[in-house]
Design a protein around this motif. Structure first.
Motif, PDB file in Angstrom:
ATOM      1  N   GLY A  93       0.817  -1.272  -0.012  1.00  0.00           N
ATOM      2  CA  GLY A  93       0.096   0.145   0.007  1.00  0.00           C
ATOM      3  C   GLY A  93       0.694   1.283  -0.006  1.00  0.00           C
ATOM      4  O   GLY A  93       0.750   2.025  -0.805  1.00  0.00           O
ATOM      5  N   GLY A  94       1.596   1.448   0.938  1.00  0.00           N
ATOM      6  CA  GLY A  94       2.449   2.614   1.136  1.00  0.00           C
ATOM      7  C   GLY A  94       3.160   3.085  -0.070  1.00  0.00           C
ATOM      8  O   GLY A  94       3.356   3.953  -0.506  1.00  0.00           O
ATOM      9  N   ASN A  95       3.957   1.913  -0.581  1.00  0.00           N
ATOM     10  CA  ASN A  95       4.990   2.321  -1.756  1.00  0.00           C
ATOM     11  C   ASN A  95       4.082   2.618  -3.027  1.00  0.00           C
ATOM     12  O   ASN A  95       4.689   3.112  -3.890  1.00  0.00           O
ATOM     13  CB  ASN A  95       5.953   0.996  -1.928  1.00  0.00           C
ATOM     14  CG  ASN A  95       7.031   1.100  -0.833  1.00  0.00           C
ATOM     15  OD1 ASN A  95       7.198   2.095  -0.075  1.00  0.00           O
ATOM     16  ND2 ASN A  95       7.372  -0.154  -0.609  1.00  0.00           N
ATOM     17  N   ASN A 139       1.133   3.774  -3.038  1.00  0.00           N
ATOM     18  CA  ASN A 139       0.665   5.012  -3.235  1.00  0.00           C
ATOM     19  C   ASN A 139       1.738   6.314  -3.598  1.00  0.00           C
ATOM     20  O   ASN A 139       1.418   7.225  -3.972  1.00  0.00           O
ATOM     21  CB  ASN A 139      -0.063   5.548  -1.888  1.00  0.00           C
ATOM     22  CG  ASN A 139      -1.317   4.600  -1.824  1.00  0.00           C
ATOM     23  OD1 ASN A 139      -2.167   4.263  -2.871  1.00  0.00           O
ATOM     24  ND2 ASN A 139      -1.672   4.156  -0.563  1.00  0.00           N
ATOM     25  N   ASP A 152      -6.793   3.119 -11.286  1.00  0.00           N
ATOM     26  CA  ASP A 152      -6.694   3.524  -9.938  1.00  0.00           C
ATOM     27  C   ASP A 152      -5.600   2.907  -9.190  1.00  0.00           C
ATOM     28  O   ASP A 152      -5.596   1.749  -9.433  1.00  0.00           O
ATOM     29  CB  ASP A 152      -8.144   3.298  -9.027  1.00  0.00           C
ATOM     30  CG  ASP A 152      -9.187   4.563  -9.529  1.00  0.00           C
ATOM     31  OD1 ASP A 152      -9.017   5.279 -10.197  1.00  0.00           O
ATOM     32  OD2 ASP A 152     -10.328   4.058  -9.030  1.00  0.00           O
ATOM     33  N   ALA A 153      -4.920   3.555  -8.239  1.00  0.00           N
ATOM     34  CA  ALA A 153      -4.070   2.733  -7.420  1.00  0.00           C
ATOM     35  C   ALA A 153      -4.821   2.533  -6.018  1.00  0.00           C
ATOM     36  O   ALA A 153      -5.134   3.285  -5.566  1.00  0.00           O
ATOM     37  CB  ALA A 153      -2.658   3.768  -7.184  1.00  0.00           C
ATOM     38  N   GLY A 154      -4.582   1.131  -5.830  1.00  0.00           N
ATOM     39  CA  GLY A 154      -5.183   0.721  -4.445  1.00  0.00           C
ATOM     40  C   GLY A 154      -6.632   0.810  -4.584  1.00  0.00           C
ATOM     41  O   GLY A 154      -7.279   1.566  -5.211  1.00  0.00           O
ATOM     42  N   ASP A 172      -1.866   4.898 -16.449  1.00  0.00           N
ATOM     43  CA  ASP A 172      -2.396   6.193 -16.273  1.00  0.00           C
ATOM     44  C   ASP A 172      -3.851   6.070 -16.073  1.00  0.00           C
ATOM     45  O   ASP A 172      -4.413   7.126 -15.626  1.00  0.00           O
ATOM     46  CB  ASP A 172      -1.799   7.063 -17.668  1.00  0.00           C
ATOM     47  CG  ASP A 172      -1.825   8.600 -17.525  1.00  0.00           C
ATOM     48  OD1 ASP A 172      -1.642   8.816 -16.171  1.00  0.00           O
ATOM     49  OD2 ASP A 172      -2.374   9.133 -18.375  1.00  0.00           O
ATOM     50  N   LEU A 201       4.624   5.850  -4.890  1.00  0.00           N
ATOM     51  CA  LEU A 201       4.974   5.711  -6.143  1.00  0.00           C
ATOM     52  C   LEU A 201       4.205   6.763  -7.284  1.00  0.00           C
ATOM     53  O   LEU A 201       4.812   7.391  -8.007  1.00  0.00           O
ATOM     54  CB  LEU A 201       5.093   4.355  -7.006  1.00  0.00           C
ATOM     55  CG  LEU A 201       5.674   3.898  -8.379  1.00  0.00           C
ATOM     56  CD1 LEU A 201       7.237   4.115  -7.953  1.00  0.00           C
ATOM     57  CD2 LEU A 201       5.197   2.505  -8.447  1.00  0.00           C
ATOM     58  N   MET A 202       2.731   6.785  -7.044  1.00  0.00           N
ATOM     59  CA  MET A 202       2.116   7.550  -8.135  1.00  0.00           C
ATOM     60  C   MET A 202       1.452   8.699  -7.389  1.00  0.00           C
ATOM     61  O   MET A 202       1.042   9.410  -7.993  1.00  0.00           O
ATOM     62  CB  MET A 202       0.867   6.465  -8.605  1.00  0.00           C
ATOM     63  CG  MET A 202       1.313   5.293  -9.360  1.00  0.00           C
ATOM     64  SD  MET A 202       2.256   5.560 -10.651  1.00  0.00           S
ATOM     65  CE  MET A 202       1.258   6.680 -11.679  1.00  0.00           C
ATOM     66  N   GLY A 203       1.957   9.097  -6.357  1.00  0.00           N
ATOM     67  CA  GLY A 203       1.683  10.041  -5.621  1.00  0.00           C
ATOM     68  C   GLY A 203       2.761  11.179  -5.641  1.00  0.00           C
ATOM     69  O   GLY A 203       2.808  12.233  -5.286  1.00  0.00           O
ATOM     70  N   ARG A 204       3.824  10.895  -6.654  1.00  0.00           N
ATOM     71  CA  ARG A 204       4.936  11.833  -6.936  1.00  0.00           C
ATOM     72  C   ARG A 204       4.817  12.458  -8.302  1.00  0.00           C
ATOM     73  O   ARG A 204       4.279  11.875  -9.215  1.00  0.00           O
ATOM     74  CB  ARG A 204       6.205  11.020  -6.672  1.00  0.00           C
ATOM     75  CG  ARG A 204       6.354  10.498  -5.294  1.00  0.00           C
ATOM     76  CD  ARG A 204       7.711  10.592  -5.010  1.00  0.00           C
ATOM     77  NE  ARG A 204       8.110   9.910  -3.693  1.00  0.00           N
ATOM     78  CZ  ARG A 204       8.176   8.715  -3.331  1.00  0.00           C
ATOM     79  NH1 ARG A 204       8.495   7.848  -4.161  1.00  0.00           N
ATOM     80  NH2 ARG A 204       8.466   8.080  -1.970  1.00  0.00           N
ATOM     81  N   PRO A 205       5.469  13.672  -8.637  1.00  0.00           N
ATOM     82  CA  PRO A 205       5.457  14.177  -9.727  1.00  0.00           C
ATOM     83  C   PRO A 205       6.056  13.172 -10.868  1.00  0.00           C
ATOM     84  O   PRO A 205       7.063  13.723 -11.343  1.00  0.00           O
ATOM     85  CB  PRO A 205       5.811  15.510  -9.585  1.00  0.00           C
ATOM     86  CG  PRO A 205       6.863  15.629  -8.433  1.00  0.00           C
ATOM     87  CD  PRO A 205       6.236  14.330  -7.713  1.00  0.00           C
ATOM     88  N   VAL A 206       5.615  11.936 -11.074  1.00  0.00           N
ATOM     89  CA  VAL A 206       6.351  11.107 -12.113  1.00  0.00           C
ATOM     90  C   VAL A 206       5.435  10.358 -13.049  1.00  0.00           C
ATOM     91  O   VAL A 206       4.208  10.294 -12.559  1.00  0.00           O
ATOM     92  CB  VAL A 206       7.046  10.012 -11.254  1.00  0.00           C
ATOM     93  CG1 VAL A 206       7.688   8.949 -12.230  1.00  0.00           C
ATOM     94  CG2 VAL A 206       8.264  10.529 -10.534  1.00  0.00           C
ATOM     95  N   SER A 207       5.589  10.774 -14.317  1.00  0.00           N
ATOM     96  CA  SER A 207       4.726  10.396 -15.276  1.00  0.00           C
ATOM     97  C   SER A 207       4.498   8.996 -15.259  1.00  0.00           C
ATOM     98  O   SER A 207       5.559   8.023 -14.845  1.00  0.00           O
ATOM     99  CB  SER A 207       5.012  10.843 -16.706  1.00  0.00           C
ATOM    100  OG  SER A 207       5.955  10.038 -17.102  1.00  0.00           O
TER     101      SER A 207
END
Ligand SMILES: Nc1ncnc2c1ncn2[C@@H]1O[C@H](COP(=O)(O)OP(=O)(O)OP(=O)(O)O)[C@@H](O)[C@H]1O
Ligand SMILES: [Mg+2]
Lengths: 300, 249
Positions: B80-82, B84, B247-249, B244, B86-92
């Protein structure tokens, strides 16, 4: 204060179940926003939608006035630090190596990383593998990782989860320090007590709906404490006050949800009927009670 | 790219290295062991040894090994934490996917290096073969790394979408068996087109095994490499598009 986060009719449905229902959130810039609600209320889902980790079924999210969606997330996320659900971290790497991951991803300088580590008070454990961390240390590593990019907005989902009282207190002070620097912090919890003293604004969620949004004073004012009538004839008084919804409670008459005017009317009636009154008072209630009532109503 | 550098850092002290070392060494040991035990001499020196080790390795273990690596690099990021973070950062989405592909590619290249080194060591130490390993096999080793890329992209994508360790490995196993059948049944074009078949075909170049011509031409090497790169790009772009939308999680 201008709003940093606003949502309009934010809704998420999974299958046929609506888990977040028409949320109009307003998080003022520079404040600590305490996002409260019991387990399953939809806090995590809402925060995920704020970050575009989860796409809303309907409604929209605006961050600093700009619409947040999959096409804009990259730009907006560069100003947001987040910690959602469990703390991140790779167990086979040390704390310092985990920080270096973030440094590489966000292209940060060494000073920014060192400051984040110090702010989260992790410097003494930074060279140990994360798999040997206690839950509190992992939580602090998550905070340091979220802080490293010096974000304008921090979204923290239950950061006090699993912390001991001293850890919770430290988390509170950390959040306070951050807002001192102008950072806006949105922090969720299922315990009012955890955020009560830190939050400037409270948002209370129940069953996916916003039950209350405002300051703690406004929350207090919204709930009407029960009126307690002390008398030598409690049975007769309770019967007479039945129309107001009175109940007998350990020898006193308890009347819930009574406004000032109605209280005056009730007292006049009892006196008129010759009931011997020796006290009429409001039951003092803690904010916790108010919170519990609010969320319990929703659960019914 | 930041994502690539971050993913390479995650490989430090990763358990993936055990696979990288153990799988090719097991292939060398079984190829060399069979030769010694069966008492069949290496009639054509290095070529026979390469055939007994690398062609067998390419028929099945290689693609499955890449599948395991694909699952290993994603394992910690399904938590879960990782996930979120991973996709919660400004990375495409594309950067995130390319980062993972780079990590698997580095591991696959290291695995090939161990295999080639293992063949050389066995040839010299066990069989006392004369001279160095023929140069064409170094070129073919590079080709094998390149044809691992589409399998890596596919397996990494499956790991990302299935959010499981075992399920994508099972798919990789089925793919490897499919690739093996395509080669055994001599479906020439299809076995070259499918990633799991292409890995087998690349390990056979120059040996004359199955459908191979037995000669090493620039045309063969280049066409395999180009198709491998094109299919890698296609799979990577498709995976990023899916990530893209999800949904994450
Ligand atoms: N991916 C999903 N698929 C289906 N239902 C989901 C999904 N994610 C969340 N839910 C449901 O949505 C509801 C709200 O969940 P959410 O995690 O947002 O609550 P929460 O307020 O964060 O609770 P907690 O305090 O336990 O963390 C729950 O009933 C949960 O079962
Ligand atoms: Mg939650």
């Amino acid at each position: 204060m201008s709003a940093l986060i606003t949502t309009h009719g934010l809704t998420k449905r999974y299958g046929g179940r609506t888990v977040v229902d028409g949320l109009d959130l307003r998080v003022p810039e520079g404040c600590v926003y305490g996002f409260l609600g019991p387990n399953g209320a939809g806090k995590t889902t809402t925060m995920k939608m704020l970050l575009s980790l989860v796409r809303p079924t309907s409604g929209e999210v605006r961050i600093a006035g700009r619409r947040m969606d999959r096409s804009t997330r990259r730009g907006l996320l560069s100003e947001i630090g987040s910690l959602i659900e469990s703390p991140p971290g790779y167990g086979h790497l040390t704390g310092a190596e985990n920080m270096r991951l973030v440094q590489r991803l966000l292209r940060l300088d060494d000073g920014q990383v060192a400051r984040a580590v110090r702010t989260a008070r992790l410097q003494d454990h930074i060279d140990r593998p994360v798999r040997t961390y206690s839950l509190g240390m992992k939580q602090r590593l998550g905070i340091a990782m979220a802080l490293a990019g010096e974000p304008r907005l921090l979204v923290l989902d239950e950061p006090a989860n699993g912390l001991d009282p001293a850890g919770i207190d430290e988390m509170r002070r950390l959040i306070r320090r951050l807002t001192g620097d102008g950072t806006t912090v949105m922090v969720s919890s299922h315990l009012l007590d955890e955020v009560d003293r830190t939050a400037d604004v409270l948002g209370i969620l129940g069953g996916g709906r916003m039950l209350f949004q405002g300051t703690r004073e406004e929350l207090f004012a919204r709930s009407v404490p029960d009126v307690l009538v002390d008398t030598f004839e409690p049975e007769r008084a309770a019967a007479l006050a039945g129309a107001w919804g009175a109940v007998l409670d350990a020898g006193t008459v308890r009347v819930p949800g009574l406004g000032e005017r109605e209280t005056a009317r009730l007292v006049a009636r009892l006196v008129q009927e010759g009931v011997d009154l020796h006290g009429v008072r409001r039951e003092t209630r803690s904010l916790e009670d108010v919170f519990m009532d609010l969320t319990r109503e929703e659960a019914l | 790219m930041g994502s690539v550098r971050a993913e390479l850092l995650k490989l430090k002290r990763s358990s993936s290295w055990a696979v990288v070392v153990a799988l090719p060494l097991a292939a060398v040991a079984s190829g060399a062991g069979n030769t010694v035990l069966a008492g069949e001499p290496l009639t054509d020196g290095w070529h026979t040894l390469w055939m007994r080790v690398v062609v067998v390795y390419g028929l099945f273990p290689l693609a499955t090994g890449v599948a395991v690596l694909g699952s290993l690099v994603w394992r910690a990021d399904h938590r879960g934490g990782n996930r979120n973070a991973l996709m919660g950062r400004p990375v495409s989405a594309l950067e995130a996917v390319v980062g993972k592909l780079a990590a698997v590619a580095v591991l696959a290249a290291a695995m090939q290096a161990v295999l080639t080194a293992g063949v050389v060591a066995a040839g010299k130490a066990v069989f006392g073969l004369p001279g160095p390993l023929p140069g064409q096999y170094l070129l073919i080793s590079v080709l094998i790394v390149v044809v691992c890329l589409p399998v890596a992209a596919l397996q990494s994508g499956l790991s990302m979408l299935m959010e499981s360790f075992a399920a994508p490995v099972a798919v990789g196993l089925a793919g490897s068996v499919g690739g093996l059948l395509l080669v055994l049944l001599r479906f020439d074009a299809v076995s070259l087109a499918v990633p799991y078949g292409l890995t087998a075909r690349a390990t056979q170049v120059g040996t004359g095994a199955f459908m191979d011509a037995g000669t090493v031409t620039v045309g063969t090497l280049a066409s395999m490499a180009v198709w491998a790169l094109v299919s890698t790009v296609l799979v990577t772009v498709a995976t990023a598009a899916l990530l893209d939308r999800r949904d994450a999680g």
